[in-house]
Design an enzyme around this catalytic site. Structure first.
Site, PDB file in Angstrom:
ATOM      1  N   HIS A  55       0.887  -1.154   0.000  1.00 39.82           N
ATOM      2  CA  HIS A  55       0.000   0.000   0.000  1.00 39.82           C
ATOM      3  C   HIS A  55       0.927   1.207   0.000  1.00 39.82           C
ATOM      4  O   HIS A  55       2.028   1.132   0.550  1.00 39.82           O
ATOM      5  CB  HIS A  55      -0.899   0.020   1.237  1.00 39.82           C
ATOM      6  CG  HIS A  55      -1.875  -1.112   1.265  1.00 39.82           C
ATOM      7  ND1 HIS A  55      -1.947  -2.016   2.293  1.00 39.82           N
ATOM      8  CD2 HIS A  55      -2.812  -1.484   0.372  1.00 39.82           C
ATOM      9  CE1 HIS A  55      -2.887  -2.903   2.034  1.00 39.82           C
ATOM     10  NE2 HIS A  55      -3.436  -2.604   0.874  1.00 39.82           N
ATOM     11  N   ASP A  58       2.350   1.847   3.278  1.00 45.31           N
ATOM     12  CA  ASP A  58       3.288   0.841   3.807  1.00 45.31           C
ATOM     13  C   ASP A  58       4.707   1.334   3.512  1.00 45.31           C
ATOM     14  O   ASP A  58       5.631   1.136   4.297  1.00 45.31           O
ATOM     15  CB  ASP A  58       3.120  -0.523   3.108  1.00 45.31           C
ATOM     16  CG  ASP A  58       1.811  -1.213   3.463  1.00 45.31           C
ATOM     17  OD1 ASP A  58       1.359  -1.089   4.612  1.00 45.31           O
ATOM     18  OD2 ASP A  58       1.248  -1.894   2.571  1.00 45.31           O
TER      19      ASP A  58
HETATM   20  C1  XLS Z   1      -8.721  -6.571   1.003  1.00 45.82           C
HETATM   21  C2  XLS Z   1      -7.736  -6.674  -0.064  1.00 45.82           C
HETATM   22  C3  XLS Z   1      -6.495  -5.838   0.160  1.00 45.82           C
HETATM   23  C4  XLS Z   1      -5.860  -5.616  -1.159  1.00 45.82           C
HETATM   24  C5  XLS Z   1      -4.807  -4.569  -1.201  1.00 45.82           C
HETATM   25  O1  XLS Z   1      -9.696  -7.294   1.090  1.00 45.82           O
HETATM   26  O2  XLS Z   1      -7.427  -8.011  -0.306  1.00 45.82           O
HETATM   27  O3  XLS Z   1      -5.649  -6.442   1.070  1.00 45.82           O
HETATM   28  O4  XLS Z   1      -5.347  -6.803  -1.641  1.00 45.82           O
HETATM   29  O5  XLS Z   1      -5.319  -3.305  -1.082  1.00 45.82           O
END
Ligand code: XLS
Ligand code: MG
Length: 351
Positions: A55, A58
């Protein structure tokens, strides 16, 4: 994408820092101590992973309070950390679900100021991506949806999404955007709930060749669909640019269980579809978006990643050793009962 299987693909694996988590859920606090990002990095290679999924925050925590130049400077430092560990960034995703501006969605909020925040934040995400050395952006449309049907105009929401994606494509002509569909949670209903919706939207953008998808197994299951069929659909469009393999025990909250932990046959079929389409030959990663159980102790907080990778590799062997001639004979005879016994027998190592 090649369909040749003569040279087996050597799969490369990725996960995100959020996949080593502290065990909090809506009903209780953390059960494990946080591990700093710098301490997570050495774990990647140790566990057999080469790619880091991010993200935006992150990589650059607190980015909303920073200038674009400060954000890029911090991202440069993260790039050096990746280099030091021989790791690459697979993608960066804007986290559009924490800031007050995204309480009722970002790109599809009813408020023009909120929509502008989402867009500006996404431009910063692109700056971070480029600095980390990847041209792939993932957008998980977390709060782009509704709690009640009447709250937003669903047709207008599609136009808002389209406008936002077009602006991102224009901001940097070298990026690709993979939409990660999910039908619900945190919203009651999310816009773009399946890969079919995502690909339909992709074709309406100003540059369809740069818009594709990421499929998460659990998200497809939550939509009542089979993840391998969803993957096959995206692959037939040349638009499966990443996957989040995991597992899910029916229609409940998003569980992010270890890949293959609930349904081995379903996991086998996902790998089969990927393998037969040559997934990975163009550098695509096998992402594992899995979460340790809340009950997991501190010292065991990375076992779910090792397990998921091990299950994946064991099932790759099952795909590669399936007797295709025998299978073809069952299909030709329309003996699907025989085929069922053959497939389940193959998975169990029995006849
Ligand atoms: C949430 C998602 C998230 C995405 C990344 O349900 O899986 O983790 O993969 O933003
Ligand atoms: Mg995911």
């Amino acid at each position: 994408m090649s369909t040749q299987t003569s040279q087996p693909v050597k799969y490369r694996f990725s996960f995100g820092p959020w996949n080593i988590s502290e065990g909090a859920d809506p009903f209780g606090p953390e059960t494990r101590k946080p591990i700093a990002f710098a301490k997570k990095l050495p774990l990647y290679k140790k566990l057999g992973f080469d790619g880091v999924q991010f993200h935006d925050d992150d990589a650059v925590p607190g980015m909303d309070a920073m200038t674009p130049a400060q954000i890029i400077a911090k991202a440069r430092a993260v790039k050096r950390q990746l280099d030091d560990h021989g790791l690459v960034a697979e993608f960066v995703a804007p986290r559009l679900w924490f800031n007050p501006h995204t309480i009722d969605g970002g790109y599809t909020s009813n408020s023009a100021a909120d929509r502008q925040y989402a867009l500006d934040r996404s431009f910063r995400t692109i700056d971070i991506m480029r600095t980390l050395g990847t041209n792939l952006m993932v957008i998980w449309l977390a709060r782009e949806g509704t709690y009640i049907r009447e709250a937003k105009n669903a047709r207008l929401a599609v136009e808002h999404l389209l406008e936002a994606i077009n602006k991102m494509l224009a901001y940097d002509r070298g990026i690709r955007i993979a939409i990660e569909p999910k039908p619900n949670e945190p919203m009651d209903h999310t816009y773009i709930p399946t890969i079919g919706h995502a690909i339909g939207l992709a074709y309406r953008t100003n540059d369809p060749s740069r818009v594709g998808g990421l499929i998460e197994s659990a998200h497809a299951i939550l939509a009542g669909l089979d993840p391998s069929d969803e993957m096959a659909y995206a692959l037939s469009h040349g638009k499966l640019w990443s996957v989040h393999l995991n597992d899910q025990n029916g229609l409940k909250f998003d569980e992010d269980k270890s890949f293959g932990a609930v349904d081995l046959r379903r996991a086998f079929n996902q790998i089969r579809v990927l393998e037969e389409a040559g997934y990975g030959r163009n550098g695509e990663f096998v992402g594992l978006d899995v979460k340790a159980m809340r009950a997991t102790r501190q010292a065991d907080g990375i076992k779910h990643l090792a397990n998921s990778r091990a299950f994946f590799l064991a099932l790759v062997e099952k795909v590669r050793t399936l007797d295709r001639k025998k299978e073809a004979a069952f299909i030709a005879a329309r003996d699907y009962e025989g085929l069922e016994r053959f497939i389940v027998g193959h998975l169990m190592g029995t006849r």
